[in-house]
Design a protein around this motif. Structure first.
Motif, PDB file in Angstrom:
ATOM      1  N   TYR A   1       0.929  -1.282  -0.088  1.00 31.56           N
ATOM      2  CA  TYR A   1       0.300  -0.457   0.222  1.00 31.56           C
ATOM      3  C   TYR A   1       0.979   1.304  -0.276  1.00 31.56           C
ATOM      4  CZ  TYR A   1      -3.559  -3.084   0.987  1.00 31.56           C
ATOM      5  OH  TYR A   1      -4.582  -4.225   0.644  1.00 31.56           O
ATOM      6  N   VAL A   2       0.929   1.669  -1.175  1.00 30.77           N
ATOM      7  CA  VAL A   2       2.025   3.171  -1.437  1.00 30.77           C
ATOM      8  C   VAL A   2       0.558   4.550  -1.021  1.00 30.77           C
ATOM      9  CG1 VAL A   2       3.250   3.698  -2.964  1.00 30.77           C
ATOM     10  CG2 VAL A   2       3.700   1.531  -2.879  1.00 30.77           C
ATOM     11  N   HIS A   3       1.455   5.308  -0.075  1.00 35.23           N
ATOM     12  CA  HIS A   3       0.654   6.727  -0.388  1.00 35.23           C
ATOM     13  C   HIS A   3       1.212   7.520  -1.571  1.00 35.23           C
ATOM     14  CE1 HIS A   3       0.369  10.619   0.723  1.00 35.23           C
ATOM     15  NE2 HIS A   3      -0.926  10.463   1.219  1.00 35.23           N
ATOM     16  N   VAL A   4       0.611   7.948  -2.622  1.00 32.50           N
ATOM     17  CA  VAL A   4       1.239   9.030  -3.447  1.00 32.50           C
ATOM     18  C   VAL A   4       0.625  10.164  -3.363  1.00 32.50           C
ATOM     19  CG1 VAL A   4       1.337   9.692  -5.726  1.00 32.50           C
ATOM     20  CG2 VAL A   4       0.652   7.220  -5.087  1.00 32.50           C
ATOM     21  N   LEU A   5       1.635  11.329  -3.017  1.00 30.33           N
ATOM     22  CA  LEU A   5       1.149  12.719  -2.794  1.00 30.33           C
ATOM     23  C   LEU A   5       0.441  13.942  -3.649  1.00 30.33           C
ATOM     24  CD1 LEU A   5       2.429  14.696  -1.074  1.00 30.33           C
ATOM     25  CD2 LEU A   5       4.127  15.394  -2.268  1.00 30.33           C
ATOM     26  N   ASP A   6       0.848  13.331  -4.175  1.00 24.62           N
ATOM     27  CA  ASP A   6       0.286  13.805  -5.873  1.00 24.62           C
ATOM     28  C   ASP A   6       0.125  13.275  -6.762  1.00 24.62           C
ATOM     29  OD1 ASP A   6      -0.823  16.238  -7.518  1.00 24.62           O
ATOM     30  OD2 ASP A   6       0.806  17.139  -7.768  1.00 24.62           O
ATOM     31  N   VAL A   7      -1.076  12.310  -6.786  1.00 19.99           N
ATOM     32  CA  VAL A   7      -1.957  11.486  -8.066  1.00 19.99           C
ATOM     33  C   VAL A   7      -1.966  11.913  -9.836  1.00 19.99           C
ATOM     34  CG1 VAL A   7      -4.040   9.857  -8.718  1.00 19.99           C
ATOM     35  CG2 VAL A   7      -3.388  10.134  -5.956  1.00 19.99           C
ATOM     36  N   GLY A   8      -1.892  13.171  -9.850  1.00 21.92           N
ATOM     37  CA  GLY A   8      -1.728  14.711 -10.737  1.00 21.92           C
ATOM     38  C   GLY A   8      -0.981  14.595 -11.611  1.00 21.92           C
ATOM     39  N   ALA A   9       0.449  14.437 -10.662  1.00 19.15           N
ATOM     40  CA  ALA A   9       1.709  14.218 -11.000  1.00 19.15           C
ATOM     41  C   ALA A   9       2.045  13.368 -11.362  1.00 19.15           C
ATOM     42  CB  ALA A   9       3.263  14.833  -9.735  1.00 19.15           C
ATOM     43  N   ALA A  10       1.488  12.206 -10.858  1.00 19.96           N
ATOM     44  CA  ALA A  10       1.996  10.382 -10.987  1.00 19.96           C
ATOM     45  C   ALA A  10       1.096   9.947 -11.815  1.00 19.96           C
ATOM     46  CB  ALA A  10       1.967   9.821  -9.872  1.00 19.96           C
ATOM     47  N   HIS A  11       0.377  10.893 -12.757  1.00 21.31           N
ATOM     48  CA  HIS A  11      -0.529  10.303 -14.005  1.00 21.31           C
ATOM     49  C   HIS A  11      -1.935   9.928 -13.413  1.00 21.31           C
ATOM     50  CE1 HIS A  11       2.352  13.276 -16.089  1.00 21.31           C
ATOM     51  NE2 HIS A  11       3.127  11.786 -15.972  1.00 21.31           N
ATOM     52  N   GLY A  12      -2.395   9.678 -12.598  1.00 18.18           N
ATOM     53  CA  GLY A  12      -3.217   9.061 -12.865  1.00 18.18           C
ATOM     54  C   GLY A  12      -3.024   7.791 -11.107  1.00 18.18           C
ATOM     55  N   LEU A  13      -3.913   6.915 -10.552  1.00 14.95           N
ATOM     56  CA  LEU A  13      -3.894   5.933  -9.894  1.00 14.95           C
ATOM     57  C   LEU A  13      -2.597   4.611 -11.105  1.00 14.95           C
ATOM     58  CD1 LEU A  13      -6.889   5.925  -7.652  1.00 14.95           C
ATOM     59  CD2 LEU A  13      -4.458   7.086  -7.590  1.00 14.95           C
ATOM     60  N   GLY A  14      -3.642   4.432 -12.185  1.00 17.43           N
ATOM     61  CA  GLY A  14      -2.804   3.040 -12.554  1.00 17.43           C
ATOM     62  C   GLY A  14      -1.109   3.614 -13.121  1.00 17.43           C
ATOM     63  N   ALA A  15      -1.336   4.393 -13.405  1.00 12.93           N
ATOM     64  CA  ALA A  15       0.258   5.097 -13.628  1.00 12.93           C
ATOM     65  C   ALA A  15       1.117   5.024 -11.701  1.00 12.93           C
ATOM     66  CB  ALA A  15       0.008   6.722 -13.936  1.00 12.93           C
ATOM     67  N   ALA A  16       0.705   5.750 -10.834  1.00 13.09           N
ATOM     68  CA  ALA A  16       1.509   4.815  -9.794  1.00 13.09           C
ATOM     69  C   ALA A  16       1.200   3.777  -9.799  1.00 13.09           C
ATOM     70  CB  ALA A  16      -0.033   6.199  -8.622  1.00 13.09           C
ATOM     71  N   ARG A  17       0.280   2.786 -10.147  1.00 15.77           N
ATOM     72  CA  ARG A  17       0.455   1.174  -9.872  1.00 15.77           C
ATOM     73  C   ARG A  17       1.162   1.091 -10.662  1.00 15.77           C
ATOM     74  NH1 ARG A  17      -4.725   0.449  -9.679  1.00 15.77           N
ATOM     75  NH2 ARG A  17      -5.275   0.388  -7.838  1.00 15.77           N
ATOM     76  N   THR A  18       1.674   0.849 -11.848  1.00 14.11           N
ATOM     77  CA  THR A  18       2.470   0.801 -12.599  1.00 14.11           C
ATOM     78  C   THR A  18       3.793   1.128 -12.458  1.00 14.11           C
ATOM     79  OG1 THR A  18       1.036   0.769 -14.206  1.00 14.11           O
ATOM     80  CG2 THR A  18       2.949   1.177 -15.389  1.00 14.11           C
ATOM     81  N   HIS A  19       4.019   2.072 -12.244  1.00 14.65           N
ATOM     82  CA  HIS A  19       5.366   2.518 -11.385  1.00 14.65           C
ATOM     83  C   HIS A  19       6.373   1.549 -10.270  1.00 14.65           C
ATOM     84  CE1 HIS A  19       8.441   4.383  -9.692  1.00 14.65           C
ATOM     85  NE2 HIS A  19       8.637   5.134 -10.844  1.00 14.65           N
ATOM     86  N   VAL A  20       5.355   0.785  -9.966  1.00 13.12           N
ATOM     87  CA  VAL A  20       5.005   0.289  -8.945  1.00 13.12           C
ATOM     88  C   VAL A  20       6.182  -0.658  -9.397  1.00 13.12           C
ATOM     89  CG1 VAL A  20       5.126  -0.852  -6.127  1.00 13.12           C
ATOM     90  CG2 VAL A  20       4.427   1.768  -6.483  1.00 13.12           C
ATOM     91  N   LEU A  21       5.292  -1.289  -9.389  1.00 14.38           N
ATOM     92  CA  LEU A  21       5.310  -2.669 -10.643  1.00 14.38           C
ATOM     93  C   LEU A  21       6.162  -2.562 -11.290  1.00 14.38           C
ATOM     94  CD1 LEU A  21       1.497  -4.322 -11.309  1.00 14.38           C
ATOM     95  CD2 LEU A  21       3.183  -5.074  -9.537  1.00 14.38           C
ATOM     96  N   ASP A  22       7.091  -1.716 -12.331  1.00 19.35           N
ATOM     97  CA  ASP A  22       8.108  -1.835 -13.147  1.00 19.35           C
ATOM     98  C   ASP A  22       9.003  -1.642 -12.004  1.00 19.35           C
ATOM     99  OD1 ASP A  22       6.239  -1.854 -15.127  1.00 19.35           O
ATOM    100  OD2 ASP A  22       6.363   1.078 -15.599  1.00 19.35           O
ATOM    101  N   THR A  23       9.464  -1.248 -10.456  1.00 27.94           N
ATOM    102  CA  THR A  23       9.996  -0.855  -9.819  1.00 27.94           C
ATOM    103  C   THR A  23      10.426  -2.396  -9.576  1.00 27.94           C
ATOM    104  OG1 THR A  23      10.274   1.232  -9.395  1.00 27.94           O
ATOM    105  CG2 THR A  23      10.775   0.373  -7.656  1.00 27.94           C
ATOM    106  N   GLU A  24       9.394  -3.057  -8.739  1.00 25.14           N
ATOM    107  CA  GLU A  24      10.092  -4.553  -9.053  1.00 25.14           C
ATOM    108  C   GLU A  24      10.766  -5.150  -9.889  1.00 25.14           C
ATOM    109  OE1 GLU A  24       7.262  -8.188  -7.576  1.00 25.14           O
ATOM    110  OE2 GLU A  24       6.356  -7.046  -8.640  1.00 25.14           O
ATOM    111  N   ALA A  25       9.575  -4.930 -11.376  1.00 21.75           N
ATOM    112  CA  ALA A  25      10.255  -5.920 -12.625  1.00 21.75           C
ATOM    113  C   ALA A  25      11.937  -5.363 -12.422  1.00 21.75           C
ATOM    114  CB  ALA A  25       9.528  -5.235 -14.122  1.00 21.75           C
ATOM    115  N   ARG A  26      12.072  -4.326 -11.971  1.00 22.68           N
ATOM    116  CA  ARG A  26      13.731  -3.982 -12.189  1.00 22.68           C
ATOM    117  C   ARG A  26      14.272  -4.275 -10.930  1.00 22.68           C
ATOM    118  NH1 ARG A  26      11.360   1.070 -14.346  1.00 22.68           N
ATOM    119  NH2 ARG A  26      11.212   1.433 -12.427  1.00 22.68           N
ATOM    120  N   ILE A  27      14.361  -4.325 -10.694  1.00 24.48           N
ATOM    121  CA  ILE A  27      14.429  -5.398  -8.940  1.00 24.48           C
ATOM    122  C   ILE A  27      15.001  -6.467  -9.415  1.00 24.48           C
ATOM    123  CG2 ILE A  27      14.139  -5.236  -7.049  1.00 24.48           C
ATOM    124  CD1 ILE A  27      13.278  -3.229  -6.003  1.00 24.48           C
ATOM    125  N   LEU A  28      14.078  -7.476  -9.593  1.00 21.01           N
ATOM    126  CA  LEU A  28      13.722  -8.489 -10.363  1.00 21.01           C
ATOM    127  C   LEU A  28      14.721  -9.118 -10.929  1.00 21.01           C
ATOM    128  CD1 LEU A  28       9.559  -9.769  -9.935  1.00 21.01           C
ATOM    129  CD2 LEU A  28      11.961 -10.384  -8.447  1.00 21.01           C
TER     130      LEU A  28
END
Length: 191
Positions: free
Chosen positions: A138-165
């Motif tokens: 569960y990730v708190h996003v300070l500004d959903v607008g700057a993150a380009h929406g909730l879907g993009a914020a979720r995708t950013h976390v999944l992309d980070t996980e993919a880079r780590i993996l």
């Protein structure tokens, strides 16, 4: 490789004790026999009383994906810092915050922790809760607008996980997560 407590070597315990003692001395800011002995005693007590659970790690460091992980982390730091600074400095800026639930692909405690740490180090986002058994962050996003929406914020976390993996996981762990080492050639895995 499994870092099981019974398989940990004396070298690991000595290194951990030396490290904790050094941190103790640095915190006190004075190198003296009393500080070193106190730090040594405290590190030995902490090492015995607060033994860490075992960590499963079958992978290894893959250099090119690890360098890409560091590169993208640096870009994320710069971009997010500029966005947070703009929010702080612009008069009347009203960020729209949200908490986003992200189901991670990996079920490893190590990768869950690393993903949570990398996401929390980027300004404007912080992991408020992590469920170890379900692999949910569960990730708190300070500004959903700057993150380009909730879907993009979720995708950013999944992309980070993919880079780590891709940087650390074994081929079997990558396949179980539905990923390949090369992000341009995704694995077709039915989940």
């Amino acid at each position: 490789m499994t870092l099981h407590p019974r398989r940990r070597t004396l070298k690991f315990h000595v290194a951990a004790t030396v490290w904790l003692t050094a941190v103790w001395v640095l915190l006190w800011g004075e190198l003296s026999a009393a500080n070193v002995l106190a730090g040594l005693a405290i590190s030995l007590v902490l090492g015995a009383a607060l033994a860490m659970p075992s960590v499963e790690f079958q992978g290894r460091v893959h250099l090119v994906p690890a360098l890409y992980l560091v590169y993208r982390f640096a870009i994320d730091l710069v971009v997010a810092s500029a966005q947070v600074a703009a929010l702080a400095l612009l008069p009347g800026a009203r960020p729209r915050s949200a908490v986003v639930a992200v189901q991670l692909r990996s079920h490893s405690d190590l990768y869950l922790t690393l993903t949570a740490q990398v996401c929390s180090l980027v300004p404007g986002s912080i992991v408020v809760e992590a469920h170890r058994t379900t692999g949910m962050l569960y990730v708190h996003v300070l500004d959903v607008g700057a993150a380009h929406g909730l879907g993009a914020a979720r995708t950013h976390v999944l992309d980070t996980e993919a880079r780590i993996l891709r940087a650390l996981a074994s081929d079997a762990e990558l396949a179980a997560a539905g990923l390949s080492r090369n992000p341009r050639h995704p694995v077709e895995v039915g989940r």
